[in-house]
Write an enzyme that holds these catalytic residues in place. Structure first.
Site, PDB file in Angstrom:
ATOM      1  N   ASP A  35       0.860  -1.194   0.000  1.00 55.05           N
ATOM      2  CA  ASP A  35       0.000   0.000   0.000  1.00 55.05           C
ATOM      3  C   ASP A  35       0.888   1.233   0.000  1.00 55.05           C
ATOM      4  OD1 ASP A  35      -3.243   0.326   0.898  1.00 55.05           O
ATOM      5  OD2 ASP A  35      -1.987   2.126   1.095  1.00 55.05           O
ATOM      6  N   ASP A  58       3.769   1.554  -4.482  1.00 56.73           N
ATOM      7  CA  ASP A  58       2.936   2.382  -5.361  1.00 56.73           C
ATOM      8  C   ASP A  58       2.710   1.546  -6.610  1.00 56.73           C
ATOM      9  OD1 ASP A  58       1.841   4.094  -7.198  1.00 56.73           O
ATOM     10  OD2 ASP A  58       3.227   5.745  -6.796  1.00 56.73           O
ATOM     11  N   VAL A  59       1.462   1.135  -6.833  1.00 60.05           N
ATOM     12  CA  VAL A  59       1.197   0.193  -7.932  1.00 60.05           C
ATOM     13  C   VAL A  59       1.483   0.776  -9.317  1.00 60.05           C
ATOM     14  CG1 VAL A  59      -0.488  -1.171  -6.633  1.00 60.05           C
ATOM     15  CG2 VAL A  59      -1.284   0.746  -8.064  1.00 60.05           C
ATOM     16  N   SER A 137     -15.269  -2.365 -11.226  1.00 62.42           N
ATOM     17  CA  SER A 137     -16.387  -1.717 -10.536  1.00 62.42           C
ATOM     18  C   SER A 137     -17.576  -1.738 -11.480  1.00 62.42           C
ATOM     19  CB  SER A 137     -16.041  -0.268 -10.213  1.00 62.42           C
ATOM     20  OG  SER A 137     -17.218   0.454  -9.897  1.00 62.42           O
ATOM     21  N   TYR A 150     -12.750   7.086 -14.039  1.00 66.40           N
ATOM     22  CA  TYR A 150     -12.884   5.830 -13.281  1.00 66.40           C
ATOM     23  C   TYR A 150     -13.638   4.760 -14.086  1.00 66.40           C
ATOM     24  CZ  TYR A 150     -13.973   3.043  -9.013  1.00 66.40           C
ATOM     25  OH  TYR A 150     -14.108   2.060  -8.057  1.00 66.40           O
ATOM     26  N   LYS A 154     -12.021   1.254 -15.101  1.00 64.67           N
ATOM     27  CA  LYS A 154     -12.597   0.011 -14.576  1.00 64.67           C
ATOM     28  C   LYS A 154     -13.130  -0.890 -15.707  1.00 64.67           C
ATOM     29  CE  LYS A 154     -11.948   0.140 -10.099  1.00 64.67           C
ATOM     30  NZ  LYS A 154     -10.848  -0.678  -9.540  1.00 64.67           N
TER      31      LYS A 154
HETATM   32  P1  NAD Z   1     -10.235   2.563  -0.090  1.00 61.45           P
HETATM   33  O1  NAD Z   1     -10.061   3.982  -0.493  1.00 61.45           O
HETATM   34  O2  NAD Z   1     -10.888   2.272   1.233  1.00 61.45           O
HETATM   35  O3  NAD Z   1      -8.820   1.817  -0.097  1.00 61.45           O
HETATM   36  C1  NAD Z   1      -7.952   1.909  -1.201  1.00 61.45           C
HETATM   37  C2  NAD Z   1      -6.534   1.599  -0.747  1.00 61.45           C
HETATM   38  O4  NAD Z   1      -5.682   1.706  -1.900  1.00 61.45           O
HETATM   39  C3  NAD Z   1      -5.973   2.589   0.305  1.00 61.45           C
HETATM   40  O5  NAD Z   1      -5.383   1.865   1.375  1.00 61.45           O
HETATM   41  C4  NAD Z   1      -4.943   3.397  -0.483  1.00 61.45           C
HETATM   42  O6  NAD Z   1      -3.840   3.845   0.319  1.00 61.45           O
HETATM   43  C5  NAD Z   1      -4.487   2.381  -1.523  1.00 61.45           C
HETATM   44  N1  NAD Z   1      -3.880   3.015  -2.712  1.00 61.45           N
HETATM   45  C6  NAD Z   1      -4.323   4.082  -3.427  1.00 61.45           C
HETATM   46  N2  NAD Z   1      -3.473   4.372  -4.431  1.00 61.45           N
HETATM   47  C7  NAD Z   1      -2.486   3.437  -4.366  1.00 61.45           C
HETATM   48  C8  NAD Z   1      -1.311   3.195  -5.139  1.00 61.45           C
HETATM   49  N3  NAD Z   1      -0.969   3.986  -6.166  1.00 61.45           N
HETATM   50  N4  NAD Z   1      -0.525   2.141  -4.807  1.00 61.45           N
HETATM   51  C9  NAD Z   1      -0.854   1.345  -3.749  1.00 61.45           C
HETATM   52  N5  NAD Z   1      -1.936   1.535  -2.974  1.00 61.45           N
HETATM   53  C10 NAD Z   1      -2.731   2.572  -3.279  1.00 61.45           C
HETATM   54  O7  NAD Z   1     -11.004   1.860  -1.291  1.00 61.45           O
HETATM   55  P2  NAD Z   1     -11.960   0.563  -1.335  1.00 61.45           P
HETATM   56  O8  NAD Z   1     -13.346   1.045  -1.312  1.00 61.45           O
HETATM   57  O9  NAD Z   1     -11.524  -0.463  -0.366  1.00 61.45           O
HETATM   58  O10 NAD Z   1     -11.669   0.069  -2.832  1.00 61.45           O
HETATM   59  C11 NAD Z   1     -10.844  -1.031  -3.153  1.00 61.45           C
HETATM   60  C12 NAD Z   1     -10.987  -1.362  -4.620  1.00 61.45           C
HETATM   61  O11 NAD Z   1     -12.359  -1.706  -4.906  1.00 61.45           O
HETATM   62  C13 NAD Z   1     -10.640  -0.203  -5.557  1.00 61.45           C
HETATM   63  O12 NAD Z   1     -10.022  -0.697  -6.710  1.00 61.45           O
HETATM   64  C14 NAD Z   1     -12.002   0.375  -5.883  1.00 61.45           C
HETATM   65  O13 NAD Z   1     -11.984   1.093  -7.090  1.00 61.45           O
HETATM   66  C15 NAD Z   1     -12.843  -0.879  -5.954  1.00 61.45           C
HETATM   67  N6  NAD Z   1     -14.273  -0.652  -5.765  1.00 61.45           N
HETATM   68  C16 NAD Z   1     -14.777  -0.149  -4.605  1.00 61.45           C
HETATM   69  C17 NAD Z   1     -16.158   0.035  -4.477  1.00 61.45           C
HETATM   70  C18 NAD Z   1     -16.787   0.569  -3.214  1.00 61.45           C
HETATM   71  O14 NAD Z   1     -18.014   0.739  -3.206  1.00 61.45           O
HETATM   72  N7  NAD Z   1     -16.059   0.833  -2.143  1.00 61.45           N
HETATM   73  C19 NAD Z   1     -16.996  -0.281  -5.524  1.00 61.45           C
HETATM   74  C20 NAD Z   1     -16.447  -0.789  -6.705  1.00 61.45           C
HETATM   75  C21 NAD Z   1     -15.087  -0.982  -6.802  1.00 61.45           C
END
Ligand code: NAD
Length: 242
Positions: A35, A58-59, A137, A150, A154
């Site tokens: 992360d 950092d991905v 997503s 986004y 996605k």
């Molecule tokens: P979140 O914001 O709670 O957590 C995301 C994490 O990714 C954080 O810990 C952040 O530090 C980390 N991050 C961000 N940029 C980064 C990078 N460049 N390198 C490494 N780490 C990085 O988000 P979430 O809701 O848990 O979402 C997780 C995944 O699920 C994401 O891909 C999001 O797009 C997808 N998603 C979420 C939802 C939702 O409703 N929450 C819906 C559809 C898809």
């Protein structure tokens, strides 16, 4: 279900990624969390019931992702499951979105997923196989106002995953996609209440999903239960936009 397996999960310091890490650990996997937030990644790893490490990654950086995967092999001897979960949002209508906002979202989701998918596949192809799970997503299926960046990224994750799945299927490497809807995490709790309520009204099951309900689908893809599945997309949406 994952006893003796090693799983790497990006963006797992919190939210859906952390729920996936916890679920996999509860099923016996050794865990590597990568992360942007190193301290939170370390804290998350320490909270898990199986051996786990939390590292800065950092991905968008190929070197960082390569380092993360090497850490998994060095620490636990194998790489069996890779979850490309890290994500950000930078919502704005097309009229007001900056190039930076567009590029940042595409970089993290699409480039990040590409880095993770191809580097993990390179290791798995020499070790007899593995499972790669990419987070898309429902925004990528139907498109949301304010998310041209986004939704594009996605939807791209789906195409990337299907192309990759075809390239590596004969090597025992599976690539599948989880497409969540409205899940209760920091990402969605940042929404204005009006937007949250509007989204909720679209859900046939009449509630938001919990991160653990995404994690259990990821577990299915990570485990032998899905051994004959690759290139598929699982919608975890409570029926929204089915
Ligand atoms: P979140 O914001 O709670 O957590 C995301 C994490 O990714 C954080 O810990 C952040 O530090 C980390 N991050 C961000 N940029 C980064 C990078 N460049 N390198 C490494 N780490 C990085 O988000 P979430 O809701 O848990 O979402 C997780 C995944 O699920 C994401 O891909 C999001 O797009 C997808 N998603 C979420 C939802 C939702 O409703 N929450 C819906 C559809 C898809």
């Amino acid at each position: 279900m994952l006893e003796g397996h090693t799983a790497v999960i990006t963006g797992a310091a919190q939210g859906i990624g952390l729920a996936i890490a916890r679920t996999f650990a509860e099923h016996g996997a050794n865990i590597v969390i990568g992360d942007l937030d190193r301290a939170k990644a370390e804290e998350a790893a320490a909270s898990l019931p199986t051996p786990a490490v939390g590292l800065h990654c950092d991905v968008t950086s190929e070197a960082d992702v390569a380092g993360l995967l090497s850490a998994a092999v060095d620490s636990f001897g194998s790489l069996d499951v890779m979850v490309n979960n890290a994500g950000i949002t930078r919502d704005a209508t097309m009229r007001t979105m900056t190039e930076q906002q567009f590029d940042d979202v595409v970089q993290v989701h699409l480039r990040g997923c590409w880095n993770g998918t191809r580097l993990a596949a390179n290791i798995m192809r020499t070790s007899g196989g593995g499972s790669i799970i990419n987070l898309s997503s429902i925004s990528g299926k139907v498109g949301f106002i304010g998310q041209t960046n986004y939704s594009a990224a996605k939807a791209g994750v789906v195409g990337l995953s299907k192309a990759a799945a075809k390239e590596v299927a004969h090597l025992g490497v599976r690539v599948n996609v989880v497409q969540p809807g409205l899940i209760r995490t920091a990402m969605t709790e940042a929404m204005p209440a009006k937007v949250w309520d509007q989204k909720l009204s679209e859900v046939p099951m009449q509630r938001a999903g919990e991160p653990e309900e995404v994690a259990s689908v990821a577990l299915f893809y990570a485990s032998k239960l899905s051994s004959y599945m690759t290139g598929t997309v699982a919608e975890v949406t409570g029926g929204r936009y089915m």
